[in-house]
Design a protein around this motif. Structure first.
Motif, PDB file in Angstrom:
ATOM      1  N   ASP A 130      47.399  41.710  30.577  1.00 21.89           N
ATOM      2  CA  ASP A 130      46.856  40.437  30.472  1.00 21.89           C
ATOM      3  C   ASP A 130      47.031  39.885  29.186  1.00 21.89           C
ATOM      4  O   ASP A 130      46.482  40.420  28.152  1.00 21.89           O
ATOM      5  CB  ASP A 130      45.300  40.363  30.874  1.00 21.89           C
ATOM      6  N   PHE A 158      45.559  39.570  44.074  1.00 21.86           N
ATOM      7  CA  PHE A 158      46.212  39.036  43.028  1.00 21.86           C
ATOM      8  C   PHE A 158      46.808  37.830  43.504  1.00 21.86           C
ATOM      9  O   PHE A 158      47.699  37.450  44.021  1.00 21.86           O
ATOM     10  CB  PHE A 158      47.381  39.933  42.587  1.00 21.86           C
ATOM     11  N   THR A 159      46.117  36.612  42.837  1.00 22.73           N
ATOM     12  CA  THR A 159      46.535  35.329  43.041  1.00 22.73           C
ATOM     13  C   THR A 159      46.803  34.506  41.807  1.00 22.73           C
ATOM     14  O   THR A 159      45.938  34.376  41.028  1.00 22.73           O
ATOM     15  CB  THR A 159      45.144  34.759  43.857  1.00 22.73           C
ATOM     16  N   VAL A 160      47.883  33.758  42.060  1.00 24.04           N
ATOM     17  CA  VAL A 160      48.257  32.999  40.831  1.00 24.04           C
ATOM     18  C   VAL A 160      47.925  31.735  41.205  1.00 24.04           C
ATOM     19  O   VAL A 160      48.271  30.960  42.294  1.00 24.04           O
ATOM     20  CB  VAL A 160      49.696  32.971  40.565  1.00 24.04           C
ATOM     21  N   THR A 185      51.934  32.423  45.146  1.00 25.11           N
ATOM     22  CA  THR A 185      51.812  33.904  44.886  1.00 25.11           C
ATOM     23  C   THR A 185      50.394  34.493  45.059  1.00 25.11           C
ATOM     24  O   THR A 185      49.451  34.132  44.216  1.00 25.11           O
ATOM     25  CB  THR A 185      52.280  33.965  43.359  1.00 25.11           C
ATOM     26  N   ASN A 186      50.275  35.109  46.149  1.00 25.95           N
ATOM     27  CA  ASN A 186      48.867  35.478  46.662  1.00 25.95           C
ATOM     28  C   ASN A 186      49.040  37.081  47.410  1.00 25.95           C
ATOM     29  O   ASN A 186      49.815  36.859  48.476  1.00 25.95           O
ATOM     30  CB  ASN A 186      48.282  34.516  47.364  1.00 25.95           C
ATOM     31  N   SER A 242      45.603  35.815  33.148  1.00 28.58           N
ATOM     32  CA  SER A 242      46.700  34.860  32.955  1.00 28.58           C
ATOM     33  C   SER A 242      48.203  35.310  33.219  1.00 28.58           C
ATOM     34  O   SER A 242      48.578  36.525  32.736  1.00 28.58           O
ATOM     35  CB  SER A 242      46.347  34.063  31.719  1.00 28.58           C
ATOM     36  N   LEU A 243      48.857  34.275  33.355  1.00 31.83           N
ATOM     37  CA  LEU A 243      50.387  34.612  33.877  1.00 31.83           C
ATOM     38  C   LEU A 243      51.017  33.535  32.862  1.00 31.83           C
ATOM     39  O   LEU A 243      50.862  32.386  33.243  1.00 31.83           O
ATOM     40  CB  LEU A 243      50.696  34.379  35.372  1.00 31.83           C
ATOM     41  N   SER A 258      45.374  46.340  39.035  1.00 37.44           N
ATOM     42  CA  SER A 258      44.087  45.346  39.230  1.00 37.44           C
ATOM     43  C   SER A 258      42.865  46.617  39.385  1.00 37.44           C
ATOM     44  O   SER A 258      42.967  47.611  39.899  1.00 37.44           O
ATOM     45  CB  SER A 258      43.880  44.478  40.297  1.00 37.44           C
ATOM     46  N   VAL A 307      45.432  33.739  36.688  1.00 34.75           N
ATOM     47  CA  VAL A 307      45.361  34.875  37.891  1.00 34.75           C
ATOM     48  C   VAL A 307      43.933  35.268  38.413  1.00 34.75           C
ATOM     49  O   VAL A 307      43.026  35.475  37.449  1.00 34.75           O
ATOM     50  CB  VAL A 307      45.905  36.186  37.443  1.00 34.75           C
ATOM     51  N   GLU A 321      39.561  37.522  36.048  1.00 35.63           N
ATOM     52  CA  GLU A 321      40.609  36.713  35.993  1.00 35.63           C
ATOM     53  C   GLU A 321      41.517  36.979  34.889  1.00 35.63           C
ATOM     54  O   GLU A 321      41.097  37.754  33.976  1.00 35.63           O
ATOM     55  CB  GLU A 321      40.126  35.212  35.845  1.00 35.63           C
ATOM     56  N   TYR A 344      49.463  30.033  33.912  1.00 36.76           N
ATOM     57  CA  TYR A 344      48.655  30.276  35.100  1.00 36.76           C
ATOM     58  C   TYR A 344      47.675  31.007  35.316  1.00 36.76           C
ATOM     59  O   TYR A 344      47.498  32.017  34.410  1.00 36.76           O
ATOM     60  CB  TYR A 344      49.709  30.313  36.233  1.00 36.76           C
TER      61      TYR A 344
END
Ligand code: CUA
Length: 157
Positions: free
Chosen positions: A82, A105-107, A112-113, A152-153, A74, A136, A150, A134
């Motif tokens: 990404d 790092f927050t999904v 998951t954070n 994405s996952l 990050s 991120v 931001e 999801y």
């Protein structure tokens, strides 16, 4: 002893609530389609991120039959890679570090954070049951582009 019918009804109802709360607390994360397996941290100098085998090429790697590792970097104001692409119903260990300042790092919509601190590697093993895309996001104010930070996952079926 003779318990009044209404009293018995309320007794039963309150028991059901108490058991319900315990079940919710114990199994609440399952409903979100994710299981937290492990959570730990190690260190890395932010200057070494580019030379580190894991982070010079941020990626997802298969390390076992049902095990994957995701190396995530990050920085202001993005995540690499990404999108992050992982399979559903496999254990994925995320290793996340920062190249500059504190991020998170927050999904979105899951537990998951983790805080991402320069000098440290945040690691957590999770399993996604629900395929889909999801978001991120970063929850720690990290500068003028914080709100646009931001990624994405993608969880593949
Ligand atoms: Cu990175 Cu806020």
């Amino acid at each position: 002893m003779n318990i009044h019918a209404y009293e018995r009804l309320w007794l039963v109802a309150s028991m059901v609530l108490i058991v319900g709360f315990i079940v919710t607390i114990t199994y609440g994360t399952v409903g979100l389609g994710i299981t937290m397996v492990d959570d730990r941290e190690e260190t890395i100098s932010p200057d070494d991120v580019d030379e580190d085998d894991r982070f010079q090429d941020p990626r997802v790697e298969q390390v076992g039959e049902n095990e994957f590792e995701a190396y995530v970097v990050s920085m202001t104001f993005l995540f690499q890679p990404d999108p992050i692409e992982i399979p559903a119903n496999n254990e994925v260990t995320f290793y996340v570090t920062s190249r500059d300042v504190i991020h998170s790092f927050t999904v979105v919509g899951t537990n998951t954070n983790t805080m991402v601190i320069p000098g440290e590697v945040s690691a957590m093993t999770v399993e996604f049951d629900e395929p889909g895309e999801y978001g991120v996001v970063c929850n720690e104010y990290c500068g003028p582009g914080h709100h646009d930070m931001e990624g994405s996952l993608i969880v593949h079926p």
